[in-house]
Enzyme design. Structure first.
Site, mmCIF file in Angstrom:
data_model
loop_
_atom_site.group_PDB
_atom_site.id
_atom_site.type_symbol
_atom_site.label_atom_id
_atom_site.label_comp_id
_atom_site.label_asym_id
_atom_site.label_seq_id
_atom_site.Cartn_x
_atom_site.Cartn_y
_atom_site.Cartn_z
ATOM 1 N N ASP A 46 -7.822 4.148 -1.781
ATOM 2 C CA ASP A 46 -7.400 3.170 -0.779
ATOM 3 C C ASP A 46 -6.494 2.126 -1.444
ATOM 4 O O ASP A 46 -6.944 1.342 -2.270
ATOM 5 C CB ASP A 46 -8.633 2.472 -0.185
ATOM 6 C CG ASP A 46 -8.254 1.527 0.947
ATOM 7 O OD1 ASP A 46 -8.199 1.992 2.107
ATOM 8 O OD2 ASP A 46 -7.981 0.337 0.672
ATOM 9 N N TYR A 51 -0.934 -4.750 -2.249
ATOM 10 C CA TYR A 51 -1.549 -4.751 -3.580
ATOM 11 C C TYR A 51 -0.509 -4.530 -4.691
ATOM 12 O O TYR A 51 -0.814 -4.723 -5.866
ATOM 13 C CB TYR A 51 -2.640 -3.671 -3.713
ATOM 14 C CG TYR A 51 -3.707 -3.673 -2.638
ATOM 15 C CD1 TYR A 51 -3.920 -4.782 -1.828
ATOM 16 C CD2 TYR A 51 -4.515 -2.554 -2.424
ATOM 17 C CE1 TYR A 51 -4.897 -4.769 -0.832
ATOM 18 C CE2 TYR A 51 -5.494 -2.543 -1.438
ATOM 19 C CZ TYR A 51 -5.674 -3.651 -0.635
ATOM 20 O OH TYR A 51 -6.637 -3.620 0.343
ATOM 21 N N LYS A 76 -1.325 0.770 3.593
ATOM 22 C CA LYS A 76 -1.341 -0.171 4.730
ATOM 23 C C LYS A 76 -0.019 -0.912 4.837
ATOM 24 O O LYS A 76 0.599 -1.231 3.810
ATOM 25 C CB LYS A 76 -2.478 -1.196 4.554
ATOM 26 C CG LYS A 76 -3.799 -0.579 4.122
ATOM 27 C CD LYS A 76 -4.925 -1.576 4.028
ATOM 28 C CE LYS A 76 -6.144 -0.951 3.354
ATOM 29 N NZ LYS A 76 -6.140 -1.060 1.884
ATOM 30 N N HIS A 109 -2.409 -3.606 8.283
ATOM 31 C CA HIS A 109 -3.347 -4.275 7.364
ATOM 32 C C HIS A 109 -4.104 -5.420 8.055
ATOM 33 O O HIS A 109 -5.307 -5.568 7.870
ATOM 34 C CB HIS A 109 -2.569 -4.794 6.149
ATOM 35 C CG HIS A 109 -3.388 -4.947 4.913
ATOM 36 N ND1 HIS A 109 -2.887 -4.739 3.655
ATOM 37 C CD2 HIS A 109 -4.685 -5.304 4.730
ATOM 38 C CE1 HIS A 109 -3.840 -4.955 2.756
ATOM 39 N NE2 HIS A 109 -4.937 -5.300 3.391
HETATM 40 P P1 NAD Z 1 -15.900 -4.645 -3.865
HETATM 41 O O1 NAD Z 1 -16.961 -5.089 -2.923
HETATM 42 O O2 NAD Z 1 -15.622 -3.210 -4.021
HETATM 43 O O3 NAD Z 1 -16.226 -5.316 -5.278
HETATM 44 C C1 NAD Z 1 -15.397 -5.101 -6.394
HETATM 45 C C2 NAD Z 1 -15.876 -5.955 -7.581
HETATM 46 O O4 NAD Z 1 -17.275 -5.792 -7.779
HETATM 47 C C3 NAD Z 1 -15.207 -5.478 -8.870
HETATM 48 O O5 NAD Z 1 -14.072 -6.250 -9.145
HETATM 49 C C4 NAD Z 1 -16.288 -5.662 -9.897
HETATM 50 O O6 NAD Z 1 -16.168 -6.958 -10.434
HETATM 51 C C5 NAD Z 1 -17.568 -5.586 -9.135
HETATM 52 N N1 NAD Z 1 -18.247 -4.273 -9.282
HETATM 53 C C6 NAD Z 1 -17.798 -3.042 -8.885
HETATM 54 N N2 NAD Z 1 -18.724 -2.107 -9.141
HETATM 55 C C7 NAD Z 1 -19.758 -2.744 -9.709
HETATM 56 C C8 NAD Z 1 -21.013 -2.305 -10.206
HETATM 57 N N3 NAD Z 1 -21.375 -1.027 -10.132
HETATM 58 N N4 NAD Z 1 -21.850 -3.240 -10.722
HETATM 59 C C9 NAD Z 1 -21.505 -4.540 -10.790
HETATM 60 N N5 NAD Z 1 -20.332 -5.016 -10.334
HETATM 61 C C10 NAD Z 1 -19.467 -4.118 -9.797
HETATM 62 O O7 NAD Z 1 -14.604 -5.466 -3.456
HETATM 63 P P2 NAD Z 1 -13.092 -5.172 -3.096
HETATM 64 O O8 NAD Z 1 -12.330 -4.606 -4.209
HETATM 65 O O9 NAD Z 1 -12.600 -6.446 -2.484
HETATM 66 O O10 NAD Z 1 -13.182 -4.091 -1.919
HETATM 67 C C11 NAD Z 1 -13.094 -2.696 -2.144
HETATM 68 C C12 NAD Z 1 -11.816 -2.138 -1.581
HETATM 69 O O11 NAD Z 1 -11.720 -2.458 -0.184
HETATM 70 C C13 NAD Z 1 -10.552 -2.769 -2.170
HETATM 71 O O12 NAD Z 1 -10.275 -2.297 -3.478
HETATM 72 C C14 NAD Z 1 -9.548 -2.390 -1.133
HETATM 73 O O13 NAD Z 1 -9.183 -1.030 -1.273
HETATM 74 C C15 NAD Z 1 -10.341 -2.593 0.150
HETATM 75 N N6 NAD Z 1 -10.101 -3.937 0.749
HETATM 76 C C16 NAD Z 1 -9.422 -3.994 1.927
HETATM 77 C C17 NAD Z 1 -9.178 -5.212 2.530
HETATM 78 C C18 NAD Z 1 -8.448 -5.251 3.833
HETATM 79 O O14 NAD Z 1 -8.052 -6.336 4.275
HETATM 80 N N7 NAD Z 1 -8.235 -4.139 4.489
HETATM 81 C C19 NAD Z 1 -9.613 -6.406 1.941
HETATM 82 C C20 NAD Z 1 -10.311 -6.316 0.724
HETATM 83 C C21 NAD Z 1 -10.564 -5.082 0.158
#
Ligand code: NAD
Length: 278
Positions: A46, A51, A76, A109
């Site tokens: 994704d 990004y 997106k 998005h």
């Molecule tokens: P997430 O909830 O996936 O958290 C990511 C963070 O959590 C990492 O940076 C890391 O620090 C920590 N982490 C990951 N795995 C872990 C583990 N096993 N143990 C401990 N800590 C851990 O947050 P995200 O990246 O904001 O969301 C995931 C994906 O969702 C994004 O990469 C993106 O693709 C999507 N997203 C979309 C939107 C949107 O507006 N459509 C907004 C935010 C994110």
């Protein structure tokens, strides 16, 4: 290696329920991080124009040795390109950055309800992209119930997904219910609230009982709710940990306890008032 189930979207396209998100992965590290995820077994990535790292995703898919058709890639449309012709041009830019001749899923998005261009106009551009076969499915992100209902009423193609913020502190069940009512799959972004929910005593208690990590328990909760998730990490051990979700099960009581943590807490912007254009 655990097997990731697929979900059939409303147009018959199958999407792996677990993917890898690359938000906040620096462009220079994205190829490496994506290659790691593909090695671990992820087959769904994704990304987004916003990004700035679509190029690294495309490079990783090519270098992985996998067939293009074996990896599901979402991108997106960035804010600022909502006008019909701008959306088409921006989509060309996405394909060019990825180095692909199609994406699996292309999303608006953000709805940007306060800007001059109505997202219905934007959607018409995505419908053209879909009809041309340049996106196997199209959808939206951050659409609230009223945005989604209006889009469905006023256009032809029902979005395949609505990608919204969902985690134990924001279960977002109202929007999820409206998605379900219209056959729109829910994708849960920031599924572990960027780590915020991992120290919650309810989550750590359930994790200890299952001899799993808090992240695995929260991601498993999403999977059992039927949502699509794509946690982000650039640390190989966590990328592996987040992939190992399909050899244990939470009880109804575990599920209920995690759902009850909801406190309507957003980590990201409120889609009703977010009208930011880069
Ligand atoms: P997430 O909830 O996936 O958290 C990511 C963070 O959590 C990492 O940076 C890391 O620090 C920590 N982490 C990951 N795995 C872990 C583990 N096993 N143990 C401990 N800590 C851990 O947050 P995200 O990246 O904001 O969301 C995931 C994906 O969702 C994004 O990469 C993106 O693709 C999507 N997203 C979309 C939107 C949107 O507006 N459509 C907004 C935010 C994110």
């Amino acid at each position: 290696m655990s097997t990731v189930p697929t979900i059939d979207l409303n147009n018959g396209t199958a999407i792996p329920q677990l993917g890898f998100g690359v938000y906040q992965v620096p462009p220079k590290d994205t190829k490496e991080a994506t290659l790691t995820a593909l090695e671990v077994g992820y087959r769904h990535i994704d990304t987004a124009e916003m990004y700035g790292n679509e190029k690294g995703v495309g490079e990783a898919v090519r270098e992985s040795g996998l067939d293009r058709g074996d990896v599901f890639v979402t991108s997106k449309l960035n804010n600022g390109f909502h006008a019909h012709d701008d959306a088409l041009t921006a989509f060309d830019g996405t394909l060019e950055a990825l180095g692909f001749d199609y994406v699996d899923l292309f999303l608006i998005h953000w709805p940007l309800p306060g800007i001059e261009v109505d997202f219905v106009e934007t959607w018409r551009a995505l419908e053209e992209i879909y009809r041309d076969g340049r996106a196997r499915a199209i959808g939206v992100s951050n659409f609230q119930a009223n945005h989604l209902r209006r889009l469905i009423q006023e256009t032809e193609v029902v979005p395949a997904v609505n990608q919204i913020e969902v985690h134990p502190y924001l279960t977002n069940d109202d929007v999820r219910a409206v998605n379900a009512e219209h056959g729109v799959a829910t994708e849960a972004w920031s599924p572990i609230a960027q780590g915020l929910v991992l120290d919650d005593p309810v989550v750590t208690g359930i994790a200890n009982a299952h001899e799993r990590t808090p992240a695995q328990v929260v991601l498993r909760w999403h999977v059992q709710r039927g949502d699509i998730v794509f946690p982000k990490s650039v640390t190989r051990s966590r990328v592996e940990e987040n992939f190992a979700l399909f050899d244990f099960e939470l009880s109804d009581s575990d599920m209920g306890l995690i759902t009850a943590l909801d406190k309507d807490h957003r980590t990201g912007p409120d889609p009703d008032t977010f009208n930011w254009i880069p």
